[in-house]
Design a protein around this motif. Structure first.
Motif, PDB file in Angstrom:
ATOM      1  N   THR A 241       0.841  -1.201   0.000  1.00  0.00           N
ATOM      2  CA  THR A 241       0.000   0.000   0.000  1.00  0.00           C
ATOM      3  C   THR A 241       0.874   1.247   0.000  1.00  0.00           C
ATOM      4  N   GLY A 244       2.283   1.763  -3.429  1.00  0.00           N
ATOM      5  CA  GLY A 244       1.260   2.270  -4.336  1.00  0.00           C
ATOM      6  C   GLY A 244       0.958   3.735  -4.085  1.00  0.00           C
ATOM      7  N   ALA A 245       0.865   4.121  -2.819  1.00  0.00           N
ATOM      8  CA  ALA A 245       0.559   5.509  -2.468  1.00  0.00           C
ATOM      9  C   ALA A 245       1.693   6.427  -2.914  1.00  0.00           C
ATOM     10  N   LEU A 248       1.603   6.893  -6.679  1.00  0.00           N
ATOM     11  CA  LEU A 248       0.481   7.717  -7.124  1.00  0.00           C
ATOM     12  C   LEU A 248       0.734   9.203  -6.856  1.00  0.00           C
ATOM     13  N   THR A 252       1.264  12.027  -9.706  1.00  0.00           N
ATOM     14  CA  THR A 252       0.271  13.100  -9.747  1.00  0.00           C
ATOM     15  C   THR A 252       0.958  14.468  -9.717  1.00  0.00           C
TER      16      THR A 252
ATOM     17  N   PRO B 135      -9.055   8.359  -2.457  1.00  0.00           N
ATOM     18  CA  PRO B 135      -8.775   8.702  -3.853  1.00  0.00           C
ATOM     19  C   PRO B 135      -7.873   7.630  -4.465  1.00  0.00           C
ATOM     20  N   SER B 136      -8.047   7.369  -5.740  1.00  0.00           N
ATOM     21  CA  SER B 136      -7.114   6.480  -6.425  1.00  0.00           C
ATOM     22  C   SER B 136      -6.706   7.182  -7.705  1.00  0.00           C
ATOM     23  N   ARG B 137      -5.996   6.504  -8.568  1.00  0.00           N
ATOM     24  CA  ARG B 137      -5.480   7.143  -9.779  1.00  0.00           C
ATOM     25  C   ARG B 137      -6.590   7.810 -10.586  1.00  0.00           C
ATOM     26  N   ILE B 220      -4.933  -0.817  -4.241  1.00  0.00           N
ATOM     27  CA  ILE B 220      -5.929   0.062  -3.622  1.00  0.00           C
ATOM     28  C   ILE B 220      -5.890   1.429  -4.294  1.00  0.00           C
ATOM     29  N   LEU B 221      -4.734   2.094  -4.232  1.00  0.00           N
ATOM     30  CA  LEU B 221      -4.635   3.443  -4.786  1.00  0.00           C
ATOM     31  C   LEU B 221      -4.443   3.445  -6.301  1.00  0.00           C
ATOM     32  N   ARG B 280      -7.447  16.308  -4.399  1.00  0.00           N
ATOM     33  CA  ARG B 280      -8.053  14.983  -4.322  1.00  0.00           C
ATOM     34  C   ARG B 280      -7.544  14.203  -3.119  1.00  0.00           C
TER      35      ARG B 280
END
Lengths: 353, 353
Positions: A241, A244-245, A248, A252, B135-137, B220-221, B280
């Motif tokens: 997780t 992934g965070a 992202l 972004t 929030p996710s992608r 998840i994200l 976001r």
């Protein structure tokens, strides 16, 4: 302790094997020219690849292994049927004293099951834990278990705390690492039974570690403690997780900056600083999870590792050997054993008089 | 369905209560002037604060409650001894049909235990789950359970999947939300017993949902699925880990940019775009976790919520009411019940003939 023995490499494990394994070894050799390797795998495939680099060929030996453990093989099946696999042969080399460590990017469950069967655990350790190092705000944090034991008793968690402490001292040079136990809140009443029981045991003062108490998910990357202990299910998911965070948010922000012309110009100039800052978070630099608690050094590389990433896993193995981590865990456990006996003595009642 | 009843607010729950609760309500009123509130708590404290805003005073009622549930109170104690607490009174209002929803920033465990005792669960649901949106992608992802049930049977996980599906359809307007089950790998053999059993049940086709299969922490994200189902221990830690990781990466990048003069200039111009992109991820916009599965609408605000953050929790409650989420969950569960019966009928053997 310098490396007196070669490192055993499962040349066939991983999505990019054997190329990534061989190129990873070559990278390590440039940095540590004294390293020696034994590659286990299909000799006709790997020998020509190794021969391309004269220096690597000089530092290496190839031992033929007929089969490869599939990535989706059940651990029990791999253990039973994988006796002539490259993974098994590489692990055997450590047990037989031919190699000082084994590195594999193959099937994690099979690697853990086979290594546990062949190498056994350290005295005082019931279950080995997959141990990873992750970046945090100030310095790397040691995380265990990352997936070997999906369900853990309080005793396992306590053993992980002791191993994590020894690892942080030995490999990361920390004098008194703070140990945290991952939970859903910081109050004593929080959590399920196993985590509450482990909390009580660690607080008892029977273990010579700096126990901080419960930590929460956000504390991992905040670096609230130097070591974070949890069961393999939660640890695996927390680690992935966080990855992934990070990805992202990074992407972004990067795309928001790139959409703005002026920010883009500024970004070009700031890029070295940003790259430097983000380097800490490069997952390739973090590759190499230790199967801590085994009576022998085994390192798991990510299955998708490229050469740079695989090289890091080999370096983790070298660091484990050079810092004599297992010897230090044994010493720490022996000390706890002695301390425990010492407190037990006064209350034993003689059975015969 | 428009709000026909007021929203019950536990005015004393949370670190910044009652100010954040009252100012949060005021913010919501500006956006949704038809909303009505009942504030439960110490009347001498809260009434004067409400009176400061004429519009809020006109839209509100204050009901005195003598005590406050402490943040570290055990849920069982809060349930037994908290009968005259602001939290209990606010929950009672929903049970008594005086309010359409209750919002509290107080003790999570106490809120869940009390709400479950007073409101009971929806027919077909054994355990309510704390449900959050992250929030996710590409778009927000529904996550449950975030901490109500630290240990879950396969049946609970399946019920969470059905509730998550209904929530994603009703509140987020998704036609066929993809449901994922959080695990340490995507292969069928991975995971502990409960998660493997839930996977088999969800794959059986007995549930009218789009079951995607196992997902991992990084999914998840990434937004691989629209709903992610897990037990409360793992969910709580995954959510907080993601928050911590996002904060760390954001701050690391920001300070790297700020150290570079040119990037700083560029950043000033890019700031609107960056702010928009990062909006976001503003945790305040994500505040408000639903206690999904209760026979009544209860929303938990983060304990440290400020007015803006608290306002979002109220808006989550409004959205739950307006979208008739509970009615939709009941309908979906009834449909599954009918379908199950339909498949059972042909194999029943008549006992009497």
């Amino acid at each position: 302790m310098p490396l007196s023995l070669p490192i055993a490499l499962d040349a066939m494990g991983g999505d990019k094997a054997p190329e990534a394994v061989i190129q990873g070894a070559r990278r390590v050799l440039k940095e540590f020219p004294q390293t020696r390797f034994i590659f286990y795998g299909r000799e006709p495939v790997i020998a020509p690849l190794i021969a391309r680099s004269r220096s690597l060929a000089r530092a290496s030996q190839v031992v033929h292994a007929e089969t490869v453990v599939a990535m989706d093989e059940k651990p029990s099946v791999a253990l039973r049927k994988g006796r002539d696999s490259s993974m098994r042969a590489a692990i055997d080399a450590v047990a037989d004293g031919k190699a000082c460590a084994i590195v594999s990017a193959g099937n994690t469950g099979a690697l853990m099951a086979t290594a546990k069967f062949v190498l056994r655990t350290l005295p005082g350790i019931d279950r080995p834990a997959i141990t990873a190092t992750v970046p945090s705000r100030h310095r790397p944090v040691v995380l265990l278990d990352m997936g070997a034991n999906l369900e853990c008793t309080a005793e396992y968690l306590v053993q992980f705390a002791v191993m994590g402490d020894a690892y942080a001292r030995a490999v990361m040079g920390m004098a008194a690492p703070k140990i945290g136990l991952l939970n859903v809140g910081s109050e004593d009443m929080k959590g399920h039974e196993e985590v509450k029981e482990a909390h009580q045991m660690l607080r008892s003062g029977n273990y010579p570690i700096e126990y901080h108490g419960f930590v929460e998910g956000n504390d991992i990357l905040e670096g609230t403690t130097d070591v974070v202990v949890t069961d393999g299910f939660t640890g695996n998911i927390a680690l992935k997780t966080a990855e992934g965070a990070s990805r992202l948010i990074y992407e972004t922000l990067k795309s928001a900056i790139e959409r703005s012309f002026l920010a883009k110009i500024g970004y070009l100039f700031a890029r070295p600083a940003i790259r430097m800052a983000m380097k800490r978070f490069d997952p390739r630099k973090l590759n190499g999870a230790i199967l801590l608690g085994l009576n022998g050094i085994a390192v798991k590389s990510h299955g998708g590792a490229d050469a740079k990433s695989y090289a890091n896993a080999i370096k983790v193995a070298i660091s484990m050997v050079e810092n004599q981590v297992n010897e230090k865990i044994i010493a720490e456990l022996a000390r706890i054993g002695r301390d425990k006996n010492a407190t037990v003595v006064p209350i034993t009642v003689p059975m015969v008089d």
